[in-house]
Design a protein around this motif. Sequence first.
Motif, PDB file in Angstrom:
ATOM      1  N   UNK A 259       0.788  -1.292   0.122  1.00 54.00           N
ATOM      2  CA  UNK A 259      -0.047  -0.150   0.016  1.00 54.00           C
ATOM      3  C   UNK A 259       0.791   1.068  -0.010  1.00 54.00           C
ATOM      4  N   UNK A 260       2.082   1.074   0.734  1.00 54.02           N
ATOM      5  CA  UNK A 260       2.976   2.405   0.646  1.00 54.02           C
ATOM      6  C   UNK A 260       3.464   2.574  -0.635  1.00 54.02           C
ATOM      7  N   UNK A 261       3.673   1.635  -1.250  1.00 57.45           N
ATOM      8  CA  UNK A 261       4.297   1.791  -2.577  1.00 57.45           C
ATOM      9  C   UNK A 261       3.240   2.236  -3.587  1.00 57.45           C
ATOM     10  N   UNK A 262       2.122   1.772  -3.371  1.00 56.74           N
ATOM     11  CA  UNK A 262       1.120   2.280  -4.392  1.00 56.74           C
ATOM     12  C   UNK A 262       0.892   3.694  -4.208  1.00 56.74           C
ATOM     13  N   UNK A 263       0.775   4.150  -3.073  1.00 51.84           N
ATOM     14  CA  UNK A 263       0.435   5.578  -2.533  1.00 51.84           C
ATOM     15  C   UNK A 263       1.487   6.456  -3.179  1.00 51.84           C
ATOM     16  N   UNK A 264       2.708   5.969  -2.837  1.00 54.71           N
ATOM     17  CA  UNK A 264       3.906   6.916  -3.322  1.00 54.71           C
ATOM     18  C   UNK A 264       4.164   7.008  -4.889  1.00 54.71           C
ATOM     19  N   UNK A 265       3.515   5.984  -5.618  1.00 56.93           N
ATOM     20  CA  UNK A 265       3.548   6.064  -7.177  1.00 56.93           C
ATOM     21  C   UNK A 265       2.387   6.635  -7.720  1.00 56.93           C
TER      22      UNK A 265
ATOM     23  N   UNK B 211      11.319   1.355   0.920  1.00 56.87           N
ATOM     24  CA  UNK B 211      10.817   1.189  -0.520  1.00 56.87           C
ATOM     25  C   UNK B 211      11.827   0.553  -1.424  1.00 56.87           C
ATOM     26  N   UNK B 212      13.069   0.493  -0.950  1.00 59.73           N
ATOM     27  CA  UNK B 212      14.343  -0.318  -1.497  1.00 59.73           C
ATOM     28  C   UNK B 212      13.973  -1.483  -1.527  1.00 59.73           C
TER      29      UNK B 212
END
Length: 284
Positions: free
Chosen positions: A213-219, A261-262
């Motif tokens: 969810x964090x990656x989806x949000x930041x993309x 995110x890495x």
Amino acid sequence: MKKLLIAAFSLVAFFANAQKLDKGLLWKISGNGLKNPSYIYGTMHIVCDNTLDKKTLKALDDTKQLYLEMDMDDPSLPMKMMSGMMMKDGKTLSTMASAEDLKLIDDYLVQNTGMGIKMMDKFKPSLVGMMVMPKMVDCTIRSVEDALMNVTKEQNEETYGLESLEEQFAVFDAIPYDEQMKELIKSAKEGTEKGKAMFSKMLELYNAKDLNALMDFMNAEENKFYGDNTDVLLDKRNANWIPKIEEAAKKTPTFFGVGAAHLGGDKGVIALLRKKGYKVEAVK
């Protein structure tokens, strides 16, 4: 100066390509000839609470050294930081925007940092923008890295870095300064309220240990500047870290702490280690 460095990579550490991962920040690395497991932990460079849970403390106890993105204990960091923050080829902020936009940036900086644009005229635009980061958090700033280093010191163990300060700051030479300046102007126009809302959401997702969810949000589209530069901000750095992670883990059980995110994405550290034959699994 150390807080500035932490802020400088607080957003960089959250942009990656989507790859579905189990929930969790702590991951065990084993197999492929390793005598003992090592661990990798997804950090966040600015948090309100950096308390480490029991399983993370156990992993630190079971390992013999700490690797962060960079050796934050290096006493030469403050001196190196100043030169790393400067643009190359004599570039200055005051020659990269209209008088109107420069006034907008100046007001934004004075209001949120107490310093005007003249004091930062030679600094890389992205780093100037990130100096406002402390205003995005309604709490006392802490970092997960500090917590990891404190435990490591208590255990009389050493902290190392996967890359140098020069390598970290070179990221902001690889992205055109004009492109960075456009993002700084955009931030000044939007003010801090949008940044506060975004950072609050990031903290929520991070605390939930939901990397997907964090990656989806930041993309999302509003973060296009970072998404367009993922290759520089994340992918190349991840690839450069893998041989160093392998070398350290083969020599001694190691705890690695890198921006969350890495870990994710097809070019993330977890995927790259798995491609090399290692078993990488979330610690439940």
